[in-house]
Design a protein around this motif. Structure first.
Motif, mmCIF file in Angstrom:
data_model
loop_
_atom_site.group_PDB
_atom_site.id
_atom_site.type_symbol
_atom_site.label_atom_id
_atom_site.label_comp_id
_atom_site.label_asym_id
_atom_site.label_seq_id
_atom_site.Cartn_x
_atom_site.Cartn_y
_atom_site.Cartn_z
ATOM 1 N N GLN A 196 0.842 -1.213 0.000
ATOM 2 C CA GLN A 196 0.000 0.000 0.000
ATOM 3 C C GLN A 196 0.873 1.257 0.000
ATOM 4 O O GLN A 196 0.578 2.232 -0.691
ATOM 5 N N LYS A 200 2.524 2.084 -3.370
ATOM 6 C CA LYS A 200 1.599 2.618 -4.381
ATOM 7 C C LYS A 200 1.612 4.139 -4.414
ATOM 8 O O LYS A 200 1.307 4.739 -5.439
ATOM 9 N N THR A 201 1.931 4.755 -3.267
ATOM 10 C CA THR A 201 1.870 6.214 -3.196
ATOM 11 C C THR A 201 3.237 6.838 -2.925
ATOM 12 O O THR A 201 3.325 8.007 -2.576
ATOM 13 N N THR A 202 4.302 6.050 -3.059
ATOM 14 C CA THR A 202 5.634 6.603 -2.795
ATOM 15 C C THR A 202 6.081 7.484 -3.960
ATOM 16 O O THR A 202 6.142 7.017 -5.092
ATOM 17 N N PRO A 203 6.385 8.764 -3.689
ATOM 18 C CA PRO A 203 6.772 9.666 -4.773
ATOM 19 C C PRO A 203 8.109 9.255 -5.389
ATOM 20 O O PRO A 203 9.008 8.791 -4.681
ATOM 21 N N ARG A 251 8.057 4.260 -9.656
ATOM 22 C CA ARG A 251 7.065 3.683 -10.566
ATOM 23 C C ARG A 251 6.830 2.240 -10.139
ATOM 24 O O ARG A 251 7.493 1.316 -10.600
ATOM 25 N N ALA A 298 6.355 14.149 1.674
ATOM 26 C CA ALA A 298 5.066 13.549 1.312
ATOM 27 C C ALA A 298 4.455 12.836 2.517
ATOM 28 O O ALA A 298 3.257 12.923 2.773
ATOM 29 N N GLN A 299 5.319 12.134 3.281
ATOM 30 C CA GLN A 299 4.822 11.418 4.461
ATOM 31 C C GLN A 299 4.313 12.400 5.510
ATOM 32 O O GLN A 299 3.329 12.153 6.183
ATOM 33 N N GLU A 357 0.895 13.747 4.638
ATOM 34 C CA GLU A 357 -0.142 12.745 4.883
ATOM 35 C C GLU A 357 -0.553 12.677 6.344
ATOM 36 O O GLU A 357 -1.708 12.415 6.657
#
Lengths: 338, 338
Positions: free
Chosen positions: A195, A198-201, A204, A333-334, A337
């Motif tokens: 999970q 999937k959202t790690t900047p 890919r 990013a973390q 969130e």
């Protein structure tokens, strides 16, 4: 550029290391700082007519053995080639460190002496593993036996930077090694990591990869904990060795086999070349502040030379700076969130 | 002896299952109870001129698909070939159950319908894996993703019974898959398991085995958690497939390659035979009260036939009774220690 090289590390030291270093100086136009027993190195060079042009020697009196407990060895053997070399790296007396010595000691030394990038607790050991389509970067392949999901996310970020900067692959794909393609597969840690990835900047993420598909080489980076990575790396080597051994037996079995070998000689050489991990140099400790590269313990001159070339590419492309920027982005990013 | 066979399981059902069952009846003198869509099976038999002598058919109306959630499928698809077959086994209407269907559903069904031996919470999936010296038994290879040390001890006991009774090996050796030979290696769970295995009665424990040595086939039983076992099994298959594919490419590349193939034909056939997991039949769920065997999903007639032979050997040698005695001994030893 100065690459610091541990002259005492590996099964074939110092001769193979010296040969590899001399070839690297000649081919890549770098300077090598060789750390080790200076008298022994000079004598080996003389006896084997290896020129020491472009190789500066720094004497040290101790060697960390494979059987030394890593953390204790780093603390106590202050004048060992690994500790002296890593300190020189930290102090700016060289741009990268290459050693075929103890993986454990290098891991501890990279963490404690060179220190880690912001956002990384302990560096991961990464290796290019030969595969069908093309080699893939596997990390962690043994440094951190147990991992948290956030560590795997950092591995994905650093691994992407590495294959981009060092292997020149654009927009590399990253997969999570797991026992099924569905995202519900695996241990609780792996489900969480899936999970998160999937959202790690900057990553890919293409999902889970099953062990049977790993040798296909269809993805650029495979992330996993160090236990699983060690199994993948070593089992791949073990199965390949078994089958290549059986192939050799076939060639040696009788006259027909020998004739077949003559007919296939070129293809067999290509196959061996493709499966030869020494072609890719060594295993970088990703997450150290400066490039630290572990060459295979059984490295011959070619393996050492390629590890030095790899170190040079890391330095030229500012791999560590690039990784820090990418990790900062991940941290930001973390934070958003939370 | 009656072997219950799931006619609907696997990629090539019902044809391959039917062919394998018919061959088994002829060669091993057993009776097969075929569970599945009776009309479809009869039509397939007729169209392919497969005799139904010695095959009793039991009709059922449902099939558990590979995409069904295992626990839900076992609860809800009461008239599926797996549920009907396992219930017949439990009720004494057959001596063993063979299926090439969903591994997950078979695992849940073996636990809930057939039930487990005393001292076993959930059965382990075990497989004979081809290797250099000789094939070894790997367990758990995917049923229980996470394991406790006591589970690995039970796997060691059951695996020893299996290779003794079914493969006929005396005093089999057992190794723990780990990322280093020293007993201090691995996760906390593995360190604890190592200590436990040293004193497990009925087990000849030879220590840790590193992944690179696993394909050597020097030990009889390799125990690990289901996640690691799945990686070992599937990666071994994947690397072997990659290399055998490369070998084929060499043979097809040009006239010299084709000539070489003609010279090596016999040896290549031997190699493929040695690496062919279908030779060993299927994967038994060790720990179920009666023999439940999972054949490979892609099994052809030979794989099904060999899985039925394997089931017959399990029954003839009272494998489950032997395992229960050995597990009772383990439980008694643990009690004494407490």
């Amino acid at each position: 550029m100065k690459i610091i090289v541990d002259m005492m590390g590996g099964d074939n030291a110092p001769l193979a290391v010296l040969e590899g270093a001399a070839q690297a100086v000649k081919e890549y136009g770098i300077t090598v700082v060789g750390v080790g027993d200076e008298a022994l190195v000079r004598r080996t060079a003389q006896e084997n007519s290896i020129p020491l042009d472009g190789i500066e020697l720094v004497n040290c009196t101790e060697v960390i053995d494979m059987c030394d407990e890593p953390a204790r060895a780093i603390r106590q053997k202050k004048d060992s080639s690994i500790v002296v070399g890593l300190n020189m790296l930290k102090d700016g007396k060289g741009d990268a460190f290459v050693s075929a010595g103890s993986t454990g000691a290098l891991h501890v030394g990279a963490s404690l002496i060179v220190r880690t990038l912001k956002g990384v607790k302990r560096p991961a050991l990464a290796t290019m593993v030969p595969a069908k389509k093309q080699a893939y970067l596997l990390l962690d392949c043994g440094a951190n036996v147990e991992c948290r999901p956030e560590m795997l996310a950092a591995f994905a970020v650093m691994g992407s930077c590495y294959v981009n900067k060092v292997e020149g692959r654009c927009s590399p794909s990253v997969a999570l090694a797991n026992n099924g393609a569905e995202e519900s597969k695996g241990t609780p840690m792996l489900k969480e990591a899936h999970q998160l990835l999937k959202t790690t900047p900057g990553v890919r993420f293409v999902g889970n990869i099953e062990p049977r598909d790993v040798p296909g080489g269809e993805v650029d980076v495979v992330v996993c904990d160090g236990f699983t990575g060690n199994v993948i790396l070593k089992l791949t080597e073990g199965v390949a060795k078994m089958l290549l051994g059986m192939l050799k037996q076939m060639f040696l079995a009788n006259l027909g086999g020998k004739l077949a070998y003559l007919l296939l000689k070129g293809s067999v050489a290509d196959l061996k070349h493709q499966m030869d991990s020494e072609e890719y140099g060594g295993a970088p400790f990703l997450g150290a502040r400066q490039p630290v590269i572990k060459a295979h313990g059984s490295s011959k001159a070619k393996g050492i030379k390629n590890a030095i070339r790899q170190a040079k590419i890391c330095v030229e492309n500012d791999l560590c700076g690039t990784m820090q920027s990418a990790l900062d982005e991940l941290a930001a990013a973390q934070k958003t969130e939370e």
